[in-house]
Motif scaffolding. Structure first.
Motif, PDB file in Angstrom:
ATOM      1  N   SER A  26     -10.215 -21.483   3.367  1.00 40.89           N
ATOM      2  CA  SER A  26     -10.371 -20.415   4.347  1.00 40.89           C
ATOM      3  C   SER A  26      -9.042 -19.719   4.612  1.00 40.89           C
ATOM      4  CB  SER A  26     -10.936 -20.991   5.638  1.00 40.89           C
ATOM      5  OG  SER A  26     -11.001 -20.012   6.637  1.00 40.89           O
ATOM      6  N   LEU A  27      -7.980 -20.491   4.765  1.00 36.76           N
ATOM      7  CA  LEU A  27      -6.662 -19.911   5.002  1.00 36.76           C
ATOM      8  C   LEU A  27      -6.190 -19.087   3.810  1.00 36.76           C
ATOM      9  CD1 LEU A  27      -4.841 -22.862   6.813  1.00 36.76           C
ATOM     10  CD2 LEU A  27      -5.638 -20.718   7.808  1.00 36.76           C
ATOM     11  N   ALA A  28      -6.452 -19.569   2.604  1.00 29.33           N
ATOM     12  CA  ALA A  28      -6.056 -18.826   1.403  1.00 29.33           C
ATOM     13  C   ALA A  28      -6.818 -17.510   1.317  1.00 29.33           C
ATOM     14  CB  ALA A  28      -6.307 -19.672   0.158  1.00 29.33           C
ATOM     15  N   THR A  29      -8.093 -17.536   1.658  1.00 31.80           N
ATOM     16  CA  THR A  29      -8.894 -16.314   1.637  1.00 31.80           C
ATOM     17  C   THR A  29      -8.389 -15.314   2.664  1.00 31.80           C
ATOM     18  OG1 THR A  29     -10.840 -17.546   0.903  1.00 31.80           O
ATOM     19  CG2 THR A  29     -11.231 -15.398   1.913  1.00 31.80           C
ATOM     20  N   GLN A  33      -6.837 -11.605   1.960  1.00 32.33           N
ATOM     21  CA  GLN A  33      -7.402 -10.411   2.595  1.00 32.33           C
ATOM     22  C   GLN A  33      -6.347  -9.664   3.392  1.00 32.33           C
ATOM     23  OE1 GLN A  33     -10.614 -12.173   4.828  1.00 32.33           O
ATOM     24  NE2 GLN A  33     -12.098 -11.865   3.189  1.00 32.33           N
ATOM     25  N   SER A  34      -5.460 -10.380   4.058  1.00 31.92           N
ATOM     26  CA  SER A  34      -4.388  -9.736   4.824  1.00 31.92           C
ATOM     27  C   SER A  34      -3.436  -8.992   3.904  1.00 31.92           C
ATOM     28  CB  SER A  34      -3.612 -10.782   5.623  1.00 31.92           C
ATOM     29  OG  SER A  34      -4.444 -11.408   6.548  1.00 31.92           O
ATOM     30  N   THR A  35      -3.120  -9.590   2.753  1.00 34.59           N
ATOM     31  CA  THR A  35      -2.239  -8.935   1.796  1.00 34.59           C
ATOM     32  C   THR A  35      -2.853  -7.647   1.293  1.00 34.59           C
ATOM     33  OG1 THR A  35      -1.363 -11.077   1.133  1.00 34.59           O
ATOM     34  CG2 THR A  35      -1.000  -9.249  -0.378  1.00 34.59           C
ATOM     35  N   VAL A  36      -4.128  -7.684   0.951  1.00 38.26           N
ATOM     36  CA  VAL A  36      -4.814  -6.486   0.479  1.00 38.26           C
ATOM     37  C   VAL A  36      -4.855  -5.424   1.568  1.00 38.26           C
ATOM     38  CG1 VAL A  36      -7.060  -5.581  -0.252  1.00 38.26           C
ATOM     39  CG2 VAL A  36      -6.179  -7.682  -1.262  1.00 38.26           C
ATOM     40  N   MET A  37      -5.121  -5.837   2.805  1.00 36.69           N
ATOM     41  CA  MET A  37      -5.183  -4.896   3.917  1.00 36.69           C
ATOM     42  C   MET A  37      -3.823  -4.229   4.142  1.00 36.69           C
ATOM     43  SD  MET A  37      -6.485  -5.510   7.843  1.00 36.69           S
ATOM     44  CE  MET A  37      -5.270  -6.760   8.149  1.00 36.69           C
ATOM     45  N   LEU A  38      -2.737  -5.002   4.071  1.00 40.04           N
ATOM     46  CA  LEU A  38      -1.407  -4.432   4.263  1.00 40.04           C
ATOM     47  C   LEU A  38      -1.036  -3.474   3.135  1.00 40.04           C
ATOM     48  CD1 LEU A  38       0.563  -7.513   5.606  1.00 40.04           C
ATOM     49  CD2 LEU A  38      -0.034  -5.437   6.847  1.00 40.04           C
ATOM     50  N   LYS A  39      -1.412  -3.800   1.905  1.00 44.65           N
ATOM     51  CA  LYS A  39      -1.135  -2.892   0.778  1.00 44.65           C
ATOM     52  C   LYS A  39      -1.927  -1.598   0.926  1.00 44.65           C
ATOM     53  CE  LYS A  39       0.346  -6.245  -2.631  1.00 44.65           C
ATOM     54  NZ  LYS A  39       0.107  -6.879  -3.922  1.00 44.65           N
ATOM     55  N   ASP A  40      -3.176  -1.703   1.350  1.00 45.95           N
ATOM     56  CA  ASP A  40      -3.989  -0.507   1.582  1.00 45.95           C
ATOM     57  C   ASP A  40      -3.398   0.342   2.702  1.00 45.95           C
ATOM     58  OD1 ASP A  40      -5.726  -1.263  -0.408  1.00 45.95           O
ATOM     59  OD2 ASP A  40      -7.280  -2.007   0.957  1.00 45.95           O
ATOM     60  N   PHE A  41      -2.920  -0.304   3.754  1.00 46.06           N
ATOM     61  CA  PHE A  41      -2.310   0.421   4.870  1.00 46.06           C
ATOM     62  C   PHE A  41      -1.041   1.136   4.409  1.00 46.06           C
ATOM     63  CE2 PHE A  41       0.631   0.492   8.511  1.00 46.06           C
ATOM     64  CZ  PHE A  41      -0.093   1.306   9.356  1.00 46.06           C
ATOM     65  N   GLU A  42      -0.242   0.451   3.608  1.00 44.34           N
ATOM     66  CA  GLU A  42       0.992   1.054   3.098  1.00 44.34           C
ATOM     67  C   GLU A  42       0.680   2.268   2.230  1.00 44.34           C
ATOM     68  OE1 GLU A  42       4.849  -0.152   0.337  1.00 44.34           O
ATOM     69  OE2 GLU A  42       3.382  -1.669   0.883  1.00 44.34           O
TER      70      GLU A  42
END
Length: 63
Positions: A26-29, A33-42
């Motif tokens: 769960s933590l890895a998922t 997801q947080s990494t993808v969200m931050l890249k999309d935001f950037e």
């Protein structure tokens, strides 16, 4: 009776291991997801770079 207590201990260890693996997954998922969200935001922020409407056109000199 002794075998039953060994089995109960093994079952408890198995449940603990399963719960820890489930938590790790769960933590890895969530981290992925947080990494993808931050890249999309950037990427979205780079696409929205707006010029300041009056920047560089007028100078205010006070002396």
């Amino acid at each position: 009776m002794e075998i039953s207590s060994f089995m109960a201990n093994n079952l408890q260890q198995l449940r603990h291991t399963f719960n820890m693996n489930l938590l790790d997954g769960s933590l890895a998922t969530k981290a992925a997801q947080s990494t993808v969200m931050l890249k999309d935001f950037e990427a979205a922020q780079q696409a929205v770079q707006a010029q300041h409407p009056t920047s560089g056109h007028n100078f205010d000199l006070k002396g």
